[in-house]
Design a protein around this motif. Structure first.
Motif, PDB file in Angstrom:
ATOM      1  N   ASP A 118       0.839  -1.207   0.000  1.00 37.24           N
ATOM      2  CA  ASP A 118       0.000   0.000   0.000  1.00 37.24           C
ATOM      3  C   ASP A 118       0.872   1.255   0.000  1.00 37.24           C
ATOM      4  O   ASP A 118       0.569   2.237  -0.692  1.00 37.24           O
ATOM      5  CB  ASP A 118      -0.921   0.003   1.228  1.00 37.24           C
ATOM      6  CG  ASP A 118      -1.941  -1.123   1.198  1.00 37.24           C
ATOM      7  OD1 ASP A 118      -2.296  -1.564   0.084  1.00 37.24           O
ATOM      8  OD2 ASP A 118      -2.374  -1.550   2.289  1.00 37.24           O
ATOM      9  N   GLU A 119       1.961   1.212   0.762  1.00 30.71           N
ATOM     10  CA  GLU A 119       2.871   2.359   0.818  1.00 30.71           C
ATOM     11  C   GLU A 119       3.498   2.617  -0.548  1.00 30.71           C
ATOM     12  O   GLU A 119       3.584   3.772  -0.996  1.00 30.71           O
ATOM     13  CB  GLU A 119       3.973   2.096   1.856  1.00 30.71           C
ATOM     14  CG  GLU A 119       5.007   3.199   1.952  1.00 30.71           C
ATOM     15  CD  GLU A 119       6.179   2.819   2.844  1.00 30.71           C
ATOM     16  OE1 GLU A 119       7.221   3.480   2.736  1.00 30.71           O
ATOM     17  OE2 GLU A 119       6.045   1.853   3.628  1.00 30.71           O
TER      18      GLU A 119
ATOM     19  N   SER B  17       1.043   4.170  -2.901  1.00 31.67           N
ATOM     20  CA  SER B  17       0.789   5.580  -2.576  1.00 31.67           C
ATOM     21  C   SER B  17       1.906   6.485  -3.096  1.00 31.67           C
ATOM     22  O   SER B  17       1.689   7.684  -3.290  1.00 31.67           O
ATOM     23  CB  SER B  17       0.647   5.751  -1.059  1.00 31.67           C
ATOM     24  OG  SER B  17       1.899   5.570  -0.397  1.00 31.67           O
ATOM     25  N   LYS B  18       3.082   5.918  -3.339  1.00 26.59           N
ATOM     26  CA  LYS B  18       4.205   6.699  -3.859  1.00 26.59           C
ATOM     27  C   LYS B  18       4.310   6.626  -5.377  1.00 26.59           C
ATOM     28  O   LYS B  18       5.288   7.098  -5.962  1.00 26.59           O
ATOM     29  CB  LYS B  18       5.508   6.211  -3.219  1.00 26.59           C
ATOM     30  CG  LYS B  18       5.576   6.506  -1.721  1.00 26.59           C
ATOM     31  CD  LYS B  18       6.887   6.038  -1.107  1.00 26.59           C
ATOM     32  CE  LYS B  18       6.945   6.410   0.376  1.00 26.59           C
ATOM     33  NZ  LYS B  18       8.195   5.939   1.019  1.00 26.59           N
TER      34      LYS B  18
END
Length: 397
Positions: A124-125, A128-129
């Protein structure tokens, strides 16, 4: 006519492989090699945005280390990983967890709906980037040791087959290059852990011959725990180990902080020196003693809350010339200090119980710290093994 096909067809990373093989021999640190490798992969046309290298290490405090590189960085970011990480959500279900469980490749399309992909906060991280693709492989060292290397991109559509082939081409060479550096660092870490930082530097520089050494003028500190035989006979084994570790933490950390070097732990005692070629060495020894006594007071307060009796100890301090080097048998050596000055410090530590003082100093040492520190004169006393009485001082700081 059959034309033989190349076993290793050319890839975009061939120049990086050549550099890893021939251009890194003068670089000592693997984090620098890793960061440079990532930059060179980018320059070779691989759309690399982020990469991590996870290694397991033999260290008394840390399970491993993570090197992280991202687009625009000239150096890798280093994070140490503690032993408890395997019990935390950041590890459970992570690529590192999957690799340690035997996975040989991970590939995650980060452009598709998250509900269809692997479930972990890391993915997920990365989404998001703006990252679009993620690949991870084990990096094999000798004797079955497995580490982890990961690559991610923000290229629409992710890595293509040529990118993946180029990245895989790098892995065996990176494994060889990294194992050499990691084992060099491991040797240094183990020596620092077991013999101290200064002795380890001398040993690594070649001071390994029995009987070799140098004469060093130093302040010598010997500390011993009181009534340890009774404690070890009556307490459960694990409680005794915990007690010793807490006691050595309280004593050792101030010594290291103020420039001393612990040469050995002897059962429930320790031997440390503060070489006088360092500025203010004797004053630093007493500063370390002050902080160690404060730490022991705090430890005893914690132990009192669990019903344990307070720990008592004695410290003997002297100053003089010592032989600093290799002592032992032909096949088993100890890097330590010997000489009459060490014997004197040991005798003073033994006298602390008889004279009812926690810290006893010889006049030779006291003259080097007065009047900077307030000392109590406790008179002249016979010291076993020495013909003349020795004038002693107590320190209560």
């Amino acid at each position: 006519m059959n034309v033989p096909t190349s076993i290793n067809p050319p890839t975009m990373s061939d120049g990086v492989v050549d550099w890893l093989t021939n251009g890194t021999r003068d670089e000592r640190f693997i984090d620098n090699i890793f960061a440079e490798m990532c930059i060179r992969l980018q320059q070779a046309g691989i759309p690399l945005k982020r990469s991590t290298f996870h290694v397991l290490i033999h260290h008394p405090q840390w399970l491993g280390a993570r090197f992280m590189w991202a687009d625009g960085m000239r150096e890798a970011e280093i994070a140490l990983v503690d032993f408890d990480v395997r019990e935390r959500s950041e590890y459970i279900g992570s690529p590192a967890n999957e690799m340690q469980n035997g996975a040989t490749e991970l590939r995650e399309n980060l452009e598709r709906n998250a509900a269809l992909g692997r479930k972990h906060a890391l993915y997920d991280e990365m989404r998001s980037k703006g990252l679009t693709d993620y690949a991870a492989w084990p990096l094999y060292h000798t004797l079955g040791k497995r580490h982890l290397i990961t690559f991610a991109t923000d290229r629409p559509g992710g890595f293509d087959d040529s990118h993946i082939a180029a990245l895989k081409r790098v892995l065996p060479v990176l494994a060889l290059v990294s194992e050499i550096r990691i084992k060099n660092r491991l040797a240094r870490t183990l020596l620092e852990t077991y013999v101290g930082s200064h002795a380890s530097e001398l040993i690594l520089a070649g001071a390994t011959r029995r009987g070799t050494g140098t004469t060093v003028r130093a302040a010598i500190l010997i500390c011993d725990l009181r009534d340890f035989t009774r404690i070890s006979d009556n307490w459960p084994r694990d409680d005794v180990i915990d007690l010793l570790n807490d006691y050595f933490d309280a004593m050792s950390e101030p010594i290291a902080k103020h420039g001393g070097e612990i040469l050995k732990f002897i059962g429930d005692g320790l031997l440390a020196i503060f070489p006088l070629h360092e500025p203010d060495a004797c004053a630093n020894l007493l500063r370390a003693v002050t902080e160690a006594r404060q730490a022991m007071t705090a430890l005893n307060a914690r132990n009192n809350g669990t019903g344990r009796a307070p720990l008592n100890y004695g410290i003997g301090v002297h100053v003089g010339d010592v032989m600093y080097g290799n002592i032992g048998s032909s096949s088993r050596l100890d890097f330590t200090v010997i000489g009459p000055a060490v014997n004197m410090a040991s005798r003073l530590e033994a006298l602390t119980k008889q004279l009812g003082r926690t810290v006893l100093l010889s006049r030779a040492f006291a003259e080097l710290v007065e009047p900077q520190f307030e000392l109590e004169h406790v008179g002249q006393h016979e010291v076993r093994g020495f013909s003349d009485p020795i004038e002693l001082f107590a320190y209560h700081g």
